[in-house]
Design a protein around this motif. Structure first.
Motif, PDB file in Angstrom:
ATOM      1  N   GLY A  47       0.855  -1.185   0.000  1.00 28.41           N
ATOM      2  CA  GLY A  47       0.000   0.000   0.000  1.00 28.41           C
ATOM      3  C   GLY A  47       0.890   1.234   0.000  1.00 28.41           C
ATOM      4  N   PRO A  48       0.291   2.415   0.015  1.00 23.90           N
ATOM      5  CA  PRO A  48       1.106   3.631   0.113  1.00 23.90           C
ATOM      6  C   PRO A  48       1.869   3.641   1.450  1.00 23.90           C
ATOM      7  CG  PRO A  48      -1.235   4.141  -0.223  1.00 23.90           C
ATOM      8  CD  PRO A  48      -1.145   2.679   0.006  1.00 23.90           C
ATOM      9  N   GLU A  49       3.118   4.028   1.415  1.00 18.50           N
ATOM     10  CA  GLU A  49       3.922   4.043   2.659  1.00 18.50           C
ATOM     11  C   GLU A  49       3.301   4.960   3.707  1.00 18.50           C
ATOM     12  OE1 GLU A  49       5.271   4.870  -0.338  1.00 18.50           O
ATOM     13  OE2 GLU A  49       6.901   3.450  -0.749  1.00 18.50           O
ATOM     14  N   GLN A  50       2.596   5.973   3.235  1.00 13.37           N
ATOM     15  CA  GLN A  50       2.007   6.976   4.151  1.00 13.37           C
ATOM     16  C   GLN A  50       0.648   6.542   4.702  1.00 13.37           C
ATOM     17  OE1 GLN A  50       2.881   7.335   1.029  1.00 13.37           O
ATOM     18  NE2 GLN A  50       4.598   8.754   0.985  1.00 13.37           N
ATOM     19  N   GLY A  51       0.111   5.454   4.178  1.00 15.33           N
ATOM     20  CA  GLY A  51      -1.227   5.014   4.580  1.00 15.33           C
ATOM     21  C   GLY A  51      -2.219   5.272   3.460  1.00 15.33           C
ATOM     22  N   TYR A  52      -3.335   4.535   3.467  1.00 16.74           N
ATOM     23  CA  TYR A  52      -4.352   4.689   2.430  1.00 16.74           C
ATOM     24  C   TYR A  52      -5.077   6.027   2.600  1.00 16.74           C
ATOM     25  CZ  TYR A  52      -3.717  -0.114   0.912  1.00 16.74           C
ATOM     26  OH  TYR A  52      -3.185  -1.263   0.403  1.00 16.74           O
ATOM     27  N   ALA A  53      -5.359   6.660   1.458  1.00 12.56           N
ATOM     28  CA  ALA A  53      -6.015   7.979   1.482  1.00 12.56           C
ATOM     29  C   ALA A  53      -7.370   7.918   2.178  1.00 12.56           C
ATOM     30  CB  ALA A  53      -6.174   8.495   0.053  1.00 12.56           C
ATOM     31  N   TRP A  54      -8.131   6.811   1.974  1.00 13.69           N
ATOM     32  CA  TRP A  54      -9.472   6.752   2.577  1.00 13.69           C
ATOM     33  C   TRP A  54      -9.400   6.785   4.101  1.00 13.69           C
ATOM     34  CZ3 TRP A  54      -8.569   2.109   4.854  1.00 13.69           C
ATOM     35  CH2 TRP A  54      -7.945   1.094   4.130  1.00 13.69           C
ATOM     36  N   LEU A  55      -8.304   6.297   4.688  1.00 10.97           N
ATOM     37  CA  LEU A  55      -8.173   6.360   6.149  1.00 10.97           C
ATOM     38  C   LEU A  55      -7.676   7.741   6.580  1.00 10.97           C
ATOM     39  CD1 LEU A  55      -8.194   5.203   8.964  1.00 10.97           C
ATOM     40  CD2 LEU A  55      -5.962   4.157   8.521  1.00 10.97           C
ATOM     41  N   ARG A  56      -6.689   8.236   5.873  1.00  5.31           N
ATOM     42  CA  ARG A  56      -6.118   9.541   6.251  1.00  5.31           C
ATOM     43  C   ARG A  56      -7.169  10.653   6.161  1.00  5.31           C
ATOM     44  NH1 ARG A  56      -1.182  10.009   2.352  1.00  5.31           N
ATOM     45  NH2 ARG A  56      -0.009  11.186   3.901  1.00  5.31           N
ATOM     46  N   GLU A  57      -8.050  10.531   5.168  1.00  3.23           N
ATOM     47  CA  GLU A  57      -9.094  11.561   5.020  1.00  3.23           C
ATOM     48  C   GLU A  57     -10.062  11.551   6.199  1.00  3.23           C
ATOM     49  OE1 GLU A  57     -10.313  10.775   1.020  1.00  3.23           O
ATOM     50  OE2 GLU A  57      -8.458  11.769   0.324  1.00  3.23           O
ATOM     51  N   LYS A  58     -10.445  10.345   6.615  1.00  2.00           N
ATOM     52  CA  LYS A  58     -11.388  10.264   7.749  1.00  2.00           C
ATOM     53  C   LYS A  58     -10.747  10.823   9.024  1.00  2.00           C
ATOM     54  CE  LYS A  58     -14.460   6.677   6.182  1.00  2.00           C
ATOM     55  NZ  LYS A  58     -13.905   6.162   4.933  1.00  2.00           N
TER      56      LYS A  58
END
Ligand code: MLT
Length: 411
Positions: A73-84
């Motif tokens: 996955g993205p090293e920074q974390g999935y966008a759908w989680l970061r957005e929430k």
């Protein structure tokens, strides 16, 4: 001949919690029938919330089908989680944090240590005393300190005592420090910080070009609605603070592992040539090189924390542990001990009775009533004479431990 990182040789023999485990295991081996109750390490005991488990099971199933399978996955974390997270944890509280300023990781313990890699070697570093030992030990490992003195204080670190006299909130230093670790609600003392207190730190940091490492791993335990959950609720904090958060203590992910670190995009520190460098870029570079992200399954589990059901379930978990903390506070207060914390935090900080040292009280409780806590001196020299009791356990164990301790204190 290969050589070692000599900085490791400056460290005290063992990390605090393994040292406690070593003593407890030795006692358990010598007393195999003893019913030991562990209120030492702050490790959760209650099951993962149902919403998280359901989401993780679904994610495992996705892994069984080529069309929904996930690799790196993205090293920074999935966008759908970061957005929430950005919306519900920060923006909803008036903290202007964007999704791409959030880095999902496998733990705040790792991140608070790893963050030192992007900072220079000549920073003046301040920690409170007592303090979460990871902040100190990782600075020792990184070569940011000299040797320890007989009290266990490392040369080169600035220790800011937190005591009952200052309500367990450090006074702002009168001189300049470059990096400051703050943890609120506090581990180990259970103290919390007001907006006014954090504003004073932010003002100090901005005036001195310092960076605050703000550990908010226990923010979910704040019960007082006037207290800030994030340092970014404080004006100016985006210019001087990095925040660490965890899903360990609010959602029970100590074993499953998931946390996050916020590095605002405008936040800078100086390069050797005097130019300003964006810390976000360095942390992003560090994570992209050394970290391959938290598993998809775990991130889906954490995403469920932000669902309606997940919110209800994590609030119930936190309330459960806070009720434990209340029982601990009340029983120990009734037994005549001076008791702090445990209101906006899962830790209760107790003055040891009869002038016992922290380790003496630890041994006494282990030997006589078979209850394990954490010696305050393990968190720093100013923790001597104190003892930390964690509220992370079953209700039955907490009640039984308090019964045993209060009866023993009457003797
Ligand atoms: C503690 O007991 O202080 C905690 O386990 C700290 C941590 O989460 O690493």
């Amino acid at each position: 001949m290969a050589t070692v990182n000599d900085n490791y040789l400056k460290l005290k023999a063992g990390y605090l919690f393994p040292e406690i485990a070593r003593r407890v295991n030795a006692f358990a081996q010598a007393n195999p029938d003893a019913k030991i109750i562990r209120l030492g390490i702050g490790d959760v005991t209650e099951p993962l919330p149902e919403a998280c488990r359901t989401a993780m099971i679904k994610a495992v199933e996705e892994m069984s089908d080529r069309s929904t399978f996930k690799g790196y996955g993205p090293e920074q974390g999935y966008a759908w989680l970061r957005e929430k997270i950005a919306v519900q944890d920060f923006q909803a509280r008036g903290a202007a944090i964007e999704a791409d300023e959030i880095f999902i990781s496998d733990g705040s313990k790792c991140d608070t240590g790893n963050i030192l890699e992007i900072f220079g070697k000549n920073n003046v570093i301040a920690v409170t005393d007592p303090v979460y030992p990871v902040y100190v030990d990782t600075n020792v490992m990184a070569g940011n300190t000299g040797e320890a003195n007989e009290k266990g204080e490392f040369e080169g670190l600035v220790y800011l005592p937190v005591t009952a006299d200052n309500n367990f909130t450090a006074e702002i230093p009168s001189h300049k420090v470059d990096l400051i670790y703050l943890c609120f609600p506090n581990n180990p003392t259970g103290a919390s910080a007001t907006k006014k207190h954090l504003q004073a730190w932010v003002n100090y940091a901005k005036a001195n070009g310092s960076i605050i490492f703000f550990d908010a791993a226990y923010e979910a335990y704040i019960t007082d609605p006037t207290l800030p959950h994030s340092i970014y609720e404080i004006e100016g904090a985006r210019d001087c603070a990095i925040e660490f958060r965890s899903f360990s203590k609010n959602a029970g992910f100590t074993g499953t592992r998931c946390a996050l670190t916020v590095v605002p995009k405008n936040l800078t520190a100086k390069a050797a040539d005097g130019s300003d460098v964006e810390l976000w870029k360095l942390w992003n570079r560090r994570q992209s090189t050394k970290f391959n992200g938290v598993s998809y399954i775990v991130q889906r589990g954490v995403e469920a924390v932000y669902s309606e059901a997940g919110q209800v379930q994590i609030k119930a978990l936190v309330s459960f542990y806070l009720e434990n903390a209340k029982i601990i506070r009340e029983q120990l207060t009734n037994a005549g001990l001076s008791v702090y914390g445990g209101v906006n935090a899962p830790y209760v900080w107790v003055k040891t009775p009869n002038g016992l040292s922290s380790w003496e009280f630890f041994d006494k409780l282990l030997q006589t009533v078979k209850v394990v806590g954490t010696p305050g001196s393990g968190f720093g020299a100013a923790g001597e004479g104190y003892f930390r009791i964690s509220a992370f356990n079953s209700r039955e164990n907490v009640e039984e431990a308090m019964k045993r301790i209060t009866e023993e204190l009457k003797v």
